[in-house]
Design a protein around this motif. Structure first.
Motif, PDB file in Angstrom:
ATOM      1  N   PRO A 160      -3.864 -10.342   4.671  1.00  0.00           N
ATOM      2  CA  PRO A 160      -2.759 -11.284   4.846  1.00  0.00           C
ATOM      3  C   PRO A 160      -2.442 -12.098   3.591  1.00  0.00           C
ATOM      4  O   PRO A 160      -1.320 -12.561   3.426  1.00  0.00           O
ATOM      5  CB  PRO A 160      -3.244 -12.195   5.977  1.00  0.00           C
ATOM      6  CG  PRO A 160      -4.728 -12.139   5.889  1.00  0.00           C
ATOM      7  CD  PRO A 160      -5.058 -10.751   5.429  1.00  0.00           C
ATOM      8  N   THR A 161      -3.399 -12.260   2.714  1.00  0.00           N
ATOM      9  CA  THR A 161      -3.170 -13.020   1.490  1.00  0.00           C
ATOM     10  C   THR A 161      -2.175 -12.305   0.583  1.00  0.00           C
ATOM     11  O   THR A 161      -1.247 -12.900   0.052  1.00  0.00           O
ATOM     12  CB  THR A 161      -4.496 -13.254   0.739  1.00  0.00           C
ATOM     13  OG1 THR A 161      -5.378 -13.999   1.584  1.00  0.00           O
ATOM     14  CG2 THR A 161      -4.278 -14.005  -0.559  1.00  0.00           C
ATOM     15  N   ASN A 162      -2.381 -11.006   0.412  1.00  0.00           N
ATOM     16  CA  ASN A 162      -1.508 -10.204  -0.449  1.00  0.00           C
ATOM     17  C   ASN A 162      -0.431  -9.451   0.317  1.00  0.00           C
ATOM     18  O   ASN A 162       0.431  -8.825  -0.274  1.00  0.00           O
ATOM     19  CB  ASN A 162      -2.350  -9.210  -1.249  1.00  0.00           C
ATOM     20  CG  ASN A 162      -3.323  -9.896  -2.177  1.00  0.00           C
ATOM     21  OD1 ASN A 162      -2.940 -10.716  -2.994  1.00  0.00           O
ATOM     22  ND2 ASN A 162      -4.598  -9.570  -2.041  1.00  0.00           N
ATOM     23  N   LYS A 163      -0.539  -9.490   1.658  1.00  0.00           N
ATOM     24  CA  LYS A 163       0.365  -8.731   2.530  1.00  0.00           C
ATOM     25  C   LYS A 163       0.271  -7.225   2.253  1.00  0.00           C
ATOM     26  O   LYS A 163       1.272  -6.520   2.174  1.00  0.00           O
ATOM     27  CB  LYS A 163       1.811  -9.215   2.403  1.00  0.00           C
ATOM     28  CG  LYS A 163       2.019 -10.634   2.892  1.00  0.00           C
ATOM     29  CD  LYS A 163       3.478 -11.028   2.840  1.00  0.00           C
ATOM     30  CE  LYS A 163       3.722 -12.359   3.523  1.00  0.00           C
ATOM     31  NZ  LYS A 163       3.017 -13.471   2.918  1.00  0.00           N
ATOM     32  N   TYR A 164      -0.963  -6.750   2.112  1.00  0.00           N
ATOM     33  CA  TYR A 164      -1.214  -5.325   1.913  1.00  0.00           C
ATOM     34  C   TYR A 164      -1.733  -4.702   3.199  1.00  0.00           C
ATOM     35  O   TYR A 164      -2.650  -5.230   3.826  1.00  0.00           O
ATOM     36  CB  TYR A 164      -2.276  -5.086   0.840  1.00  0.00           C
ATOM     37  CG  TYR A 164      -1.890  -5.484  -0.555  1.00  0.00           C
ATOM     38  CD1 TYR A 164      -0.558  -5.556  -0.956  1.00  0.00           C
ATOM     39  CD2 TYR A 164      -2.880  -5.785  -1.496  1.00  0.00           C
ATOM     40  CE1 TYR A 164      -0.218  -5.922  -2.246  1.00  0.00           C
ATOM     41  CE2 TYR A 164      -2.549  -6.145  -2.790  1.00  0.00           C
ATOM     42  CZ  TYR A 164      -1.222  -6.216  -3.158  1.00  0.00           C
ATOM     43  OH  TYR A 164      -0.902  -6.569  -4.437  1.00  0.00           O
ATOM     44  N   LYS A 172       3.493   4.578   5.146  1.00  0.00           N
ATOM     45  CA  LYS A 172       3.421   3.444   6.071  1.00  0.00           C
ATOM     46  C   LYS A 172       2.555   2.294   5.553  1.00  0.00           C
ATOM     47  O   LYS A 172       2.658   1.177   6.044  1.00  0.00           O
ATOM     48  CB  LYS A 172       2.858   3.903   7.413  1.00  0.00           C
ATOM     49  CG  LYS A 172       3.747   4.891   8.152  1.00  0.00           C
ATOM     50  CD  LYS A 172       3.091   5.323   9.446  1.00  0.00           C
ATOM     51  CE  LYS A 172       3.998   6.264  10.236  1.00  0.00           C
ATOM     52  NZ  LYS A 172       3.337   6.763  11.462  1.00  0.00           N
ATOM     53  N   PHE A 173       1.683   2.584   4.602  1.00  0.00           N
ATOM     54  CA  PHE A 173       0.728   1.594   4.125  1.00  0.00           C
ATOM     55  C   PHE A 173       0.968   1.245   2.656  1.00  0.00           C
ATOM     56  O   PHE A 173       1.499   2.053   1.900  1.00  0.00           O
ATOM     57  CB  PHE A 173      -0.705   2.108   4.302  1.00  0.00           C
ATOM     58  CG  PHE A 173      -1.114   2.268   5.738  1.00  0.00           C
ATOM     59  CD1 PHE A 173      -1.748   1.248   6.422  1.00  0.00           C
ATOM     60  CD2 PHE A 173      -0.851   3.451   6.416  1.00  0.00           C
ATOM     61  CE1 PHE A 173      -2.118   1.395   7.746  1.00  0.00           C
ATOM     62  CE2 PHE A 173      -1.218   3.609   7.749  1.00  0.00           C
ATOM     63  CZ  PHE A 173      -1.847   2.573   8.412  1.00  0.00           C
ATOM     64  N   SER A 174       0.518   0.062   2.250  1.00  0.00           N
ATOM     65  CA  SER A 174       0.639  -0.358   0.858  1.00  0.00           C
ATOM     66  C   SER A 174      -0.245   0.485  -0.052  1.00  0.00           C
ATOM     67  O   SER A 174       0.116   0.782  -1.188  1.00  0.00           O
ATOM     68  CB  SER A 174       0.231  -1.830   0.710  1.00  0.00           C
ATOM     69  OG  SER A 174       0.938  -2.664   1.584  1.00  0.00           O
ATOM     70  N   LEU A 175      -1.417   0.823   0.441  1.00  0.00           N
ATOM     71  CA  LEU A 175      -2.374   1.613  -0.313  1.00  0.00           C
ATOM     72  C   LEU A 175      -3.301   2.326   0.651  1.00  0.00           C
ATOM     73  O   LEU A 175      -3.322   2.023   1.842  1.00  0.00           O
ATOM     74  CB  LEU A 175      -3.184   0.732  -1.268  1.00  0.00           C
ATOM     75  CG  LEU A 175      -3.962  -0.449  -0.689  1.00  0.00           C
ATOM     76  CD1 LEU A 175      -5.176  -0.748  -1.551  1.00  0.00           C
ATOM     77  CD2 LEU A 175      -3.099  -1.684  -0.621  1.00  0.00           C
ATOM     78  N   PRO A 201       1.767  -1.975  -9.240  1.00  0.00           N
ATOM     79  CA  PRO A 201       2.555  -2.821  -8.337  1.00  0.00           C
ATOM     80  C   PRO A 201       2.489  -2.238  -6.929  1.00  0.00           C
ATOM     81  O   PRO A 201       2.871  -1.092  -6.704  1.00  0.00           O
ATOM     82  CB  PRO A 201       3.971  -2.727  -8.914  1.00  0.00           C
ATOM     83  CG  PRO A 201       3.999  -1.439  -9.659  1.00  0.00           C
ATOM     84  CD  PRO A 201       2.599  -1.190 -10.145  1.00  0.00           C
ATOM     85  N   LEU A 202       1.946  -2.991  -5.988  1.00  0.00           N
ATOM     86  CA  LEU A 202       1.766  -2.489  -4.630  1.00  0.00           C
ATOM     87  C   LEU A 202       2.838  -3.044  -3.710  1.00  0.00           C
ATOM     88  O   LEU A 202       3.218  -4.205  -3.798  1.00  0.00           O
ATOM     89  CB  LEU A 202       0.387  -2.869  -4.104  1.00  0.00           C
ATOM     90  CG  LEU A 202      -0.792  -2.311  -4.909  1.00  0.00           C
ATOM     91  CD1 LEU A 202      -2.103  -2.853  -4.360  1.00  0.00           C
ATOM     92  CD2 LEU A 202      -0.796  -0.796  -4.885  1.00  0.00           C
ATOM     93  N   GLU A 203       3.304  -2.193  -2.815  1.00  0.00           N
ATOM     94  CA  GLU A 203       4.328  -2.593  -1.852  1.00  0.00           C
ATOM     95  C   GLU A 203       3.701  -3.484  -0.791  1.00  0.00           C
ATOM     96  O   GLU A 203       2.696  -3.133  -0.183  1.00  0.00           O
ATOM     97  CB  GLU A 203       4.924  -1.342  -1.209  1.00  0.00           C
ATOM     98  CG  GLU A 203       6.063  -1.620  -0.261  1.00  0.00           C
ATOM     99  CD  GLU A 203       6.622  -0.349   0.361  1.00  0.00           C
ATOM    100  OE1 GLU A 203       7.464  -0.482   1.255  1.00  0.00           O
ATOM    101  OE2 GLU A 203       6.206   0.750  -0.039  1.00  0.00           O
ATOM    102  N   THR A 204       4.302  -4.662  -0.600  1.00  0.00           N
ATOM    103  CA  THR A 204       3.792  -5.543   0.447  1.00  0.00           C
ATOM    104  C   THR A 204       4.410  -5.140   1.782  1.00  0.00           C
ATOM    105  O   THR A 204       5.498  -4.592   1.837  1.00  0.00           O
ATOM    106  CB  THR A 204       4.112  -7.021   0.152  1.00  0.00           C
ATOM    107  OG1 THR A 204       5.530  -7.171   0.050  1.00  0.00           O
ATOM    108  CG2 THR A 204       3.448  -7.477  -1.129  1.00  0.00           C
TER     109      THR A 204
END
Length: 201
Positions: free
Chosen positions: A59-63, A92-95, A149-152
């Motif tokens: 939840p901190t990074n919204k990953y 569907k996921f950030s990583l 750069p990761l998708e939130t």
């Protein structure tokens, strides 16, 4: 077939153990330079395809994080397909992370894949590689997701499904739903009005 059931049980148990151990490492901040915060927690994963073996949410990074787990009974070919599965989870996921045993079919598969990840994946695609020893279940983050750069993602679909109604019972849940179905809450913040009536009255 009993053998298939047994293998499935081994897969599920070892997958759960590895994910919980990884969760503990992240929460204790024991993974150097990790993109995941200590606030990460286990969540429900998607039931429709592509469906990972597990999921977490930071939840901190919204990953949102998807996991593909391979048991020690897997073949080299099965490990190979795990990389493709991990790639599809990025829809569907950030990583995502691929969790594999150190050895399959008397072959040091984790060393082999680490080399592939270092040369072809690291810094290009947000997929990490984790190995485990199936006897001790010790984890080793071989290649982490760095400098990307990761998708939130929003938390929608990633809730703590196991704790939503921990202090209630089915009858209370029914009453809350029944109350929310009435038309007496014709106000701007209907959601807040429903909760206030439910809890206060």
């Amino acid at each position: 077939d009993q053998e298939i059931v047994k293998l499935s049980q081994i897969h599920d148990q070892h997958s759960s153990n590895c994910q919980r151990e990884l969760l503990k490492l992240w929460k204790n901040e024991e993974v150097p330079n990790s993109p995941i915060s200590k606030d990460v927690y286990l969540t429900s994963s998607y039931s429709n395809w592509p469906s990972p073996d597990g999921a977490m949410y930071d939840p901190t990074n919204k990953y949102s994080i998807g996991f593909e787990f391979k048991p020690f009974t897997e073949s080299k070919r099965g490990i190979q397909t795990g990389l493709g599965q991990s790639l599809t989870y990025l829809d569907k996921f950030s990583l995502s992370y691929l969790i594999i045993p150190t050895v399959v079919e008397d072959f040091q598969i984790s060393n082999y894949l680490k080399n592939i990840f270092e040369k072809k994946i690291k810094g290009k695609v947000p997929i990490g590689l984790i190995s485990y020893n199936y006897e001790s279940m010790d984890l080793n983050v071989l290649v982490d997701i760095l400098d990307l750069p990761l998708e939130t993602k929003t938390e929608r679909g990633y809730g703590r499904y196991w704790a939503k109604f921990i202090d209630t019972n089915p009858h209370i849940v029914y009453l809350a739903l029944e109350l929310s179905a009435t038309n007496e809450f014709d106000v701007d913040n209907r959601k807040e009005a429903v909760w206030r009536t439910f809890f206060d009255k």
